[in-house]
Each structure stands twice: as C-alpha cells, then as structure tokens.
Design a protein around this motif. Structure first.
Motif, PDB file in Angstrom:
ATOM      1  N   TYR A 161    -119.235 106.607  -1.257  1.00  0.00           N
ATOM      2  CA  TYR A 161    -118.537 105.891  -0.112  1.00  0.00           C
ATOM      3  C   TYR A 161    -119.641 104.616   0.101  1.00  0.00           C
ATOM      4  N   ILE A 162    -120.697 104.645   0.492  1.00  0.00           N
ATOM      5  CA  ILE A 162    -121.105 103.169   0.808  1.00  0.00           C
ATOM      6  C   ILE A 162    -121.788 102.612  -0.665  1.00  0.00           C
ATOM      7  N   PHE A 163    -122.610 102.797  -1.616  1.00  0.00           N
ATOM      8  CA  PHE A 163    -122.746 102.012  -2.389  1.00  0.00           C
ATOM      9  C   PHE A 163    -122.007 101.785  -3.490  1.00  0.00           C
ATOM     10  N   ASP A 164    -122.511 100.087  -3.643  1.00  0.00           N
ATOM     11  CA  ASP A 164    -121.313  99.629  -4.417  1.00  0.00           C
ATOM     12  C   ASP A 164    -120.036  99.486  -4.400  1.00  0.00           C
ATOM     13  N   PRO A 165    -119.439 100.262  -3.186  1.00  0.00           N
ATOM     14  CA  PRO A 165    -117.740 100.029  -3.081  1.00  0.00           C
ATOM     15  C   PRO A 165    -116.638  99.380  -4.047  1.00  0.00           C
ATOM     16  N   GLY A 166    -117.393  97.789  -4.709  1.00  0.00           N
ATOM     17  CA  GLY A 166    -117.240  97.331  -5.459  1.00  0.00           C
ATOM     18  C   GLY A 166    -116.793  97.936  -6.689  1.00  0.00           C
ATOM     19  N   ASN A 167    -117.387  98.911  -7.144  1.00  0.00           N
ATOM     20  CA  ASN A 167    -116.988  99.376  -8.145  1.00  0.00           C
ATOM     21  C   ASN A 167    -117.015 100.870  -8.267  1.00  0.00           C
ATOM     22  N   GLU A 168    -116.332 101.318  -6.797  1.00  0.00           N
ATOM     23  CA  GLU A 168    -116.452 102.764  -6.495  1.00  0.00           C
ATOM     24  C   GLU A 168    -115.893 103.568  -7.444  1.00  0.00           C
ATOM     25  N   ASP A 213    -133.346 100.524   9.512  1.00  0.00           N
ATOM     26  CA  ASP A 213    -133.739 101.649  10.480  1.00  0.00           C
ATOM     27  C   ASP A 213    -131.848 102.147  10.908  1.00  0.00           C
ATOM     28  N   LEU A 214    -131.302 102.435  10.120  1.00  0.00           N
ATOM     29  CA  LEU A 214    -130.277 103.404  10.694  1.00  0.00           C
ATOM     30  C   LEU A 214    -129.989 104.548  10.418  1.00  0.00           C
ATOM     31  N   LYS A 215    -128.846 105.165  11.033  1.00  0.00           N
ATOM     32  CA  LYS A 215    -128.947 106.602  10.940  1.00  0.00           C
ATOM     33  C   LYS A 215    -127.638 107.236  11.038  1.00  0.00           C
ATOM     34  N   LEU A 216    -127.233 108.293  11.055  1.00  0.00           N
ATOM     35  CA  LEU A 216    -125.691 108.715  11.066  1.00  0.00           C
ATOM     36  C   LEU A 216    -125.692 110.139  11.157  1.00  0.00           C
ATOM     37  N   ARG A 217    -125.028 110.337  12.413  1.00  0.00           N
ATOM     38  CA  ARG A 217    -125.924 111.882  13.079  1.00  0.00           C
ATOM     39  C   ARG A 217    -123.765 112.316  12.596  1.00  0.00           C
ATOM     40  N   ILE A 218    -123.878 113.347  12.362  1.00  0.00           N
ATOM     41  CA  ILE A 218    -122.977 113.656  12.485  1.00  0.00           C
ATOM     42  C   ILE A 218    -123.146 115.113  13.305  1.00  0.00           C
ATOM     43  N   ILE A 219    -122.085 115.466  14.301  1.00  0.00           N
ATOM     44  CA  ILE A 219    -122.523 115.758  15.792  1.00  0.00           C
ATOM     45  C   ILE A 219    -121.987 117.467  15.408  1.00  0.00           C
ATOM     46  N   SER A 220    -122.576 118.637  15.755  1.00  0.00           N
ATOM     47  CA  SER A 220    -122.444 119.650  15.429  1.00  0.00           C
ATOM     48  C   SER A 220    -121.258 120.077  16.682  1.00  0.00           C
ATOM     49  N   ASP A 221    -121.798 119.955  17.738  1.00  0.00           N
ATOM     50  CA  ASP A 221    -121.055 120.108  18.874  1.00  0.00           C
ATOM     51  C   ASP A 221    -119.598 120.114  18.664  1.00  0.00           C
ATOM     52  N   ARG A 222    -118.416 120.739  19.314  1.00  0.00           N
ATOM     53  CA  ARG A 222    -117.041 120.075  19.570  1.00  0.00           C
ATOM     54  C   ARG A 222    -116.888 121.344  20.819  1.00  0.00           C
ATOM     55  N   ASN A 243    -109.649 110.931   6.420  1.00  0.00           N
ATOM     56  CA  ASN A 243    -110.781 111.606   6.678  1.00  0.00           C
ATOM     57  C   ASN A 243    -111.711 111.089   7.724  1.00  0.00           C
ATOM     58  N   VAL A 244    -112.758 111.715   8.562  1.00  0.00           N
ATOM     59  CA  VAL A 244    -113.088 111.238  10.063  1.00  0.00           C
ATOM     60  C   VAL A 244    -114.575 111.516   9.323  1.00  0.00           C
ATOM     61  N   HIS A 245    -114.334 112.135   8.161  1.00  0.00           N
ATOM     62  CA  HIS A 245    -116.246 111.741   7.055  1.00  0.00           C
ATOM     63  C   HIS A 245    -115.579 110.704   6.803  1.00  0.00           C
ATOM     64  N   ALA A 246    -115.107 110.314   5.840  1.00  0.00           N
ATOM     65  CA  ALA A 246    -114.918 109.109   4.969  1.00  0.00           C
ATOM     66  C   ALA A 246    -115.023 108.038   5.843  1.00  0.00           C
ATOM     67  N   LYS A 247    -114.296 107.811   7.101  1.00  0.00           N
ATOM     68  CA  LYS A 247    -114.535 106.764   8.149  1.00  0.00           C
ATOM     69  C   LYS A 247    -115.939 106.049   8.538  1.00  0.00           C
ATOM     70  N   ALA A 248    -116.629 107.492   8.861  1.00  0.00           N
ATOM     71  CA  ALA A 248    -117.792 107.511   9.137  1.00  0.00           C
ATOM     72  C   ALA A 248    -118.836 106.822   8.205  1.00  0.00           C
ATOM     73  N   PHE A 249    -118.503 107.287   6.739  1.00  0.00           N
ATOM     74  CA  PHE A 249    -119.478 106.867   6.109  1.00  0.00           C
ATOM     75  C   PHE A 249    -119.350 105.087   5.863  1.00  0.00           C
ATOM     76  N   ARG A 250    -117.584 104.552   5.973  1.00  0.00           N
ATOM     77  CA  ARG A 250    -117.390 103.373   5.519  1.00  0.00           C
ATOM     78  C   ARG A 250    -117.820 102.641   6.702  1.00  0.00           C
ATOM     79  N   MET A 251    -118.109 103.074   7.651  1.00  0.00           N
ATOM     80  CA  MET A 251    -118.888 102.307   9.256  1.00  0.00           C
ATOM     81  C   MET A 251    -120.100 102.122   8.836  1.00  0.00           C
ATOM     82  N   ALA A 252    -120.803 103.332   8.568  1.00  0.00           N
ATOM     83  CA  ALA A 252    -122.277 103.094   8.036  1.00  0.00           C
ATOM     84  C   ALA A 252    -122.513 101.664   6.823  1.00  0.00           C
ATOM     85  N   HIS A 253    -121.016 101.962   6.522  1.00  0.00           N
ATOM     86  CA  HIS A 253    -120.889 100.919   4.930  1.00  0.00           C
ATOM     87  C   HIS A 253    -121.447  99.422   5.665  1.00  0.00           C
TER      88      HIS A 253
END
Length: 240
Positions: A84-91, A141-150, A121-131
């Motif tokens: 979802y992040i790497f090489d989006p032109g050929n994904e 030094d970017l990190k993506l946190r997937i939060i467990s608390d709801r 999909n909220v997770h796909a959107k999160a990884f696209r934002m990271a990209h």
C-alpha cells in the motif's frame, strides 16, 4: 449491526449474472490474501503434502498474524501492507505477482478491489497517509500506530474513522497500551499482532471487513446499556 458491503463488492457477491462473479467466488481466498495487511505466522509440516489422497495441512506450534515494517529492505520486494506504500505506480502488478500461479486472477477485479479499499477501508487509508508523508514531506523516523483502545461500541458505530484507529507519529513515541501496533518505516523485525487487538481480523481478512471494522475487544457488552459497572455477566468472553 453489520451494514451493507461497498457497491463494488455487492455485484460479485450477489449478482449471479455478473461476468466476473464465478472468477471472484472461485478465487476469493487469493484476492483476500493479495490485499491482506498481515501475514500468517506458522510452521508447516510438508511431509504430508506429497502422494495421493486428500490434501493434508499440518502445522507446528501456535498460529498468529504478523506485520512488517512500512517499507521493505532496500533491494527486496514489498509484501502485504508494504504494497500500500511501496512503488504505488506499479501496485496492481505487484499485487498480482505476489502469487506464482496468478493466471486465474482478473486484473479488472484487482483494480476494482484496490479502489474499493482506498475509498472505504480505514487501514488502507492509514497506510496511504503514511505513503504521502514518506514520499512528499521527507519525514524521517515515521511510525504508524494502530490504536487498540476504542471509545465507542463497534456494533453501533461500525464504520471506524482514521482518527480513532491510527496515528502517524514522527520521532519518539509513547508506547501506549501493550496491544497497540507500532509499525516502523524500515529496519524493524516482523511484529506479532496481539490476538485481542480490535483490528486483528480486519488486517488478515480485508474483504470480509471492507471498512476495517473491529473484531473482538475487551469489555464488549452483551447489550448496549450506557455506562454500567463492568462484570463478567454483562461482558462477552473470547469463547462467546
């Protein structure tokens, strides 16, 4: 409550007259694995896979789901969520080449599923934002946190939003709860996902949870009753 799936999924699921319906239904597991964010962690015993008779799959140890860093090591192809992040032109081609035997995969279906996940999909959107941050803002030094608390009941508010599910953090990070998933940009090892993380099933089965809906989490009420005291009698257990 489970809502209707996205329109793109409704046609191959419920329209028997659709041209690609047989292809999608015959290869659903392959399409799902193609877009999975996590990989199954298990040790196969292959000595039972040879010879005649029914196909037998034997595993050693405990099965789990694992997730990689956001980017692959230099010179290595991307896998799972990295795509979802790497090489989006050929994904699209990268997704299809994940499987050696991909002659039955319909490229048009792959394109439509990719568009659906990007939109819903909220997770796909999160990884696209990271990209976007990695590519266009030169962030280190970017990190993506997937939060467990709801903070809301997933049965009443079953379409999660990015702000409730994920956070992009630059630099040092507060580890939060032990169930949070912290994904580094590069250089980390495979990380095991806690079985009680709400995103556990959605990471592995994105086509069953097309919006990134929550799975099991602690303290799910048998019936929504507002703010009440937590007891074993009014909360679901893992077995339930």
């Amino acid at each position: 409550m489970i809502g209707d799936p996205p329109v793109i999924l409704q046609k191959p699921l419920f329209d028997p007259a659709s041209t690609p319906v047989k292809n999608y239904q015959a290869n659903t597991r392959t399409y799902n694995a193609m877009f999975s964010f996590s990989s199954p962690g298990m040790k196969f015993d292959t000595k039972f896979t040879k010879g005649g008779g029914p196909l037998t799959l034997r595993l050693h140890g405990h099965t789990c789901h694992r997730i990689r860093t956001m980017l692959p090591e230099i010179g290595h192809p991307g896998k799972y969520a990295q795509l979802y992040i790497f090489d989006p032109g050929n994904e699209i081609q990268n997704w299809m080449e994940c499987f050696r035997d991909n002659k039955h995969i319909d490229k048009a279906i792959v394109i439509n599923l990719s568009l659906m996940l990007d939109q819903h999909n909220v997770h796909a959107k999160a990884f696209r934002m990271a990209h976007d941050m990695l590519q266009h803002q030169n962030v280190n030094d970017l990190k993506l946190r997937i939060i467990s608390d709801r903070l809301t009941d997933g049965r009443l508010y079953n379409k999660p939003t990015i702000s409730k599910v994920a956070a992009l953090i630059v630099g040092d990070i507060n580890l939060g709860t032990k169930q949070d998933i912290i994904i580094q940009a590069r250089g980390g090892n495979l990380q095991r996902i806690d079985e009680f993380h709400p995103s556990y099933p959605a990471f592995q089965y994105p086509l069953l949870f097309p919006f990134g809906e929550d799975g099991y989490k602690d303290n799910i009420l048998h019936a929504y009753q507002g703010e009440i005291i937590v007891t074993k009698r009014n909360r679901q257990t893992v077995m339930e």
